[in-house]
Write a protein that holds these residues in place. Sequence first.
Motif, short mmCIF file in Angstrom:
data_model
loop_
_atom_site.label_atom_id
_atom_site.label_comp_id
_atom_site.label_asym_id
_atom_site.label_seq_id
_atom_site.Cartn_x
_atom_site.Cartn_y
_atom_site.Cartn_z
N THR A 1 72.21 49.33 44.56
CA THR A 1 70.88 48.91 44.13
C THR A 1 70.75 47.42 44.46
O THR A 1 71.68 46.81 45.00
N SER B 1 77.05 50.99 42.71
CA SER B 1 76.04 51.83 43.35
C SER B 1 75.05 50.88 44.04
O SER B 1 74.67 49.85 43.46
N TYR C 1 80.49 38.79 34.05
CA TYR C 1 79.82 40.10 33.99
C TYR C 1 80.66 41.08 33.17
O TYR C 1 80.15 41.78 32.30
N ASN D 1 68.60 48.78 29.88
CA ASN D 1 69.16 48.89 31.23
C ASN D 1 69.10 47.57 32.01
O ASN D 1 69.91 47.36 32.91
N SER E 1 63.31 48.25 39.27
CA SER E 1 64.18 48.43 40.44
C SER E 1 65.33 49.36 40.08
O SER E 1 65.56 49.66 38.90
N ASP F 1 61.05 38.38 30.11
CA ASP F 1 62.49 38.16 30.19
C ASP F 1 63.16 38.79 28.98
O ASP F 1 62.94 38.37 27.83
N ILE F 2 63.98 39.79 29.23
CA ILE F 2 64.57 40.58 28.15
C ILE F 2 65.57 39.74 27.32
O ILE F 2 65.95 40.15 26.21
N PHE G 1 68.28 51.66 39.01
CA PHE G 1 68.42 52.78 38.06
C PHE G 1 67.16 52.90 37.18
O PHE G 1 66.69 54.00 36.91
N LYS H 1 79.62 42.94 29.78
CA LYS H 1 79.53 44.41 29.71
C LYS H 1 80.52 44.99 28.70
O LYS H 1 80.26 46.04 28.10
N ASP I 1 60.12 44.79 32.70
CA ASP I 1 60.96 44.12 33.70
C ASP I 1 60.52 42.66 33.76
O ASP I 1 59.39 42.34 33.41
N1 LIG Z 1 74.30 49.15 40.64
C1 LIG Z 1 75.53 49.00 40.19
O1 LIG Z 1 76.50 48.92 40.97
C2 LIG Z 1 75.79 48.95 38.71
C3 LIG Z 1 77.06 49.31 38.25
C4 LIG Z 1 77.30 49.25 36.89
C5 LIG Z 1 76.30 48.88 36.01
N2 LIG Z 1 75.08 48.52 36.51
C6 LIG Z 1 74.07 48.10 35.54
O2 LIG Z 1 72.92 48.91 35.70
C7 LIG Z 1 71.79 48.20 35.19
C8 LIG Z 1 70.64 48.33 36.17
O3 LIG Z 1 71.02 47.65 37.37
P1 LIG Z 1 70.62 48.17 38.81
O4 LIG Z 1 71.90 48.53 39.50
O5 LIG Z 1 69.54 49.16 38.75
O6 LIG Z 1 70.14 46.79 39.45
P2 LIG Z 1 68.70 46.29 39.93
O7 LIG Z 1 68.90 44.85 40.23
O8 LIG Z 1 68.18 47.18 40.99
O9 LIG Z 1 67.78 46.46 38.64
C9 LIG Z 1 67.87 45.60 37.54
C10 LIG Z 1 66.47 45.34 37.03
O10 LIG Z 1 66.58 44.49 35.88
C11 LIG Z 1 65.58 43.49 35.99
N3 LIG Z 1 65.97 42.28 35.27
C12 LIG Z 1 66.92 41.39 35.62
N4 LIG Z 1 66.96 40.38 34.74
C13 LIG Z 1 66.01 40.66 33.81
C14 LIG Z 1 65.57 39.98 32.64
N5 LIG Z 1 66.09 38.81 32.27
N6 LIG Z 1 64.57 40.54 31.92
C15 LIG Z 1 64.02 41.73 32.30
N7 LIG Z 1 64.39 42.40 33.39
C16 LIG Z 1 65.38 41.87 34.14
C17 LIG Z 1 65.46 43.22 37.48
O11 LIG Z 1 64.22 42.58 37.81
C18 LIG Z 1 65.60 44.61 38.06
O12 LIG Z 1 64.35 45.25 38.19
C19 LIG Z 1 72.26 46.78 34.93
O13 LIG Z 1 72.50 46.59 33.56
C20 LIG Z 1 73.56 46.70 35.71
O14 LIG Z 1 74.44 45.74 35.18
C21 LIG Z 1 74.80 48.56 37.82
#
Ligand SMILES: NC(=O)c1ccc[n+]([C@@H]2O[C@H](COP(=O)([O-])OP(=O)(O)OC[C@H]3O[C@@H](n4cnc5c(N)ncnc54)[C@H](O)[C@@H]3O)[C@@H](O)[C@H]2O)c1
Length: 254
Positions: free
Chosen positions: A193, A191, A158, A92, A19, A65-66, A21, A162, A40
């Motif tokens: 997502t 962003s 969070y 990620n 999903s 599960d990561i 990014f 981070k 994922d």
């Molecule tokens: N979107 C934002 O606003 C934002 C801002 C700053 C940082 N981030 C970071 O960017 C990264 C990607 O997030 P995103 O925005 O694409 O969100 P997202 O929810 O669209 O994608 C995250 C993905 O990680 C997977 N995931 C969650 N828990 C997991 C686990 N235990 N094991 C394996 N996979 C797992 C989910 O199934 C999902 O596909 C994350 O680390 C998030 O913290 C996002």
Amino acid sequence: MDSLLDFSDHVVLVTGAGSGFGRLLAQGLALRGAKLVLSDINEHALTEVRQSLASSCDAITLAGDIALESVNQSLVDAAVNQFGRLDIAVNNAGIAHQPAPVHQMTEDIIDRQFAVNVKGVMFGMKYQIPVMLAQKQGHIMNVSSLAGLGGAPKGAAYAAAKHAVAGVTRTAAVEYGRKNVRVNAICPFYSPTNILNVDGYNTPEAQAQLGMGSPMKRLADPQEIVNTMLLLLSPGNSYMNGQTIAVDGGVTAW
Ligand SMILES: NC(=O)c1ccc[n+]([C@@H]2O[C@H](COP(=O)([O-])OP(=O)(O)OC[C@H]3O[C@@H](n4cnc5c(N)ncnc54)[C@H](O)[C@@H]3O)[C@@H](O)[C@H]2O)c1
């Protein structure tokens, strides 16, 4: 193709590729010739992403599960067994939590934040780094957040997790830089997502309001964040190490 963005034959591991990014990054890397190891926790989403890639793209998927050390080990093993190397790893996968002030953080929230957002990254690096050391080259990009560089009201667990990602990124960069294994982190602002799909962040009004917190007065489109990831991962970007790069429309310039 501009050779700076040519990932031909580079083996790239992306966690959280189902999903947001991670999905866009997998698609961007596939277009630019990378061989992919995608992971994922959501197996269905991972299958869909695999199907969205050109059939010519050499990609393997592994759901899990990561937060589990064994999943991270299996991912790196899969890269080495299938492709013989691992050039780039993008740690990620991440989760947010329901917004709440510090005094309302529960043990469950804190534990899961650190399990996924910190252990998921550190266990990843634990297995990625030895392969990169043996190759005498490698680049790890950890996905932190602007909440990894400053306070995040109602996001304390969070933000703590981070910040930990930023800390381990800088530490590893110093430990392994002389071995040509580089570690950087990207720190995006909000962003839209799936991660923003929590109460208080999931309406257009709430997201417009969040966007007003940036000098650019809008949120980043997810593709904009991923474009920056691709630029930073470019084989030509070979001297950057230990950095926590804010991609925030200028928030940190204030
Ligand atoms: N979107 C934002 O606003 C934002 C801002 C700053 C940082 N981030 C970071 O960017 C990264 C990607 O997030 P995103 O925005 O694409 O969100 P997202 O929810 O669209 O994608 C995250 C993905 O990680 C997977 N995931 C969650 N828990 C997991 C686990 N235990 N094991 C394996 N996979 C797992 C989910 O199934 C999902 O596909 C994350 O680390 C998030 O913290 C996002």
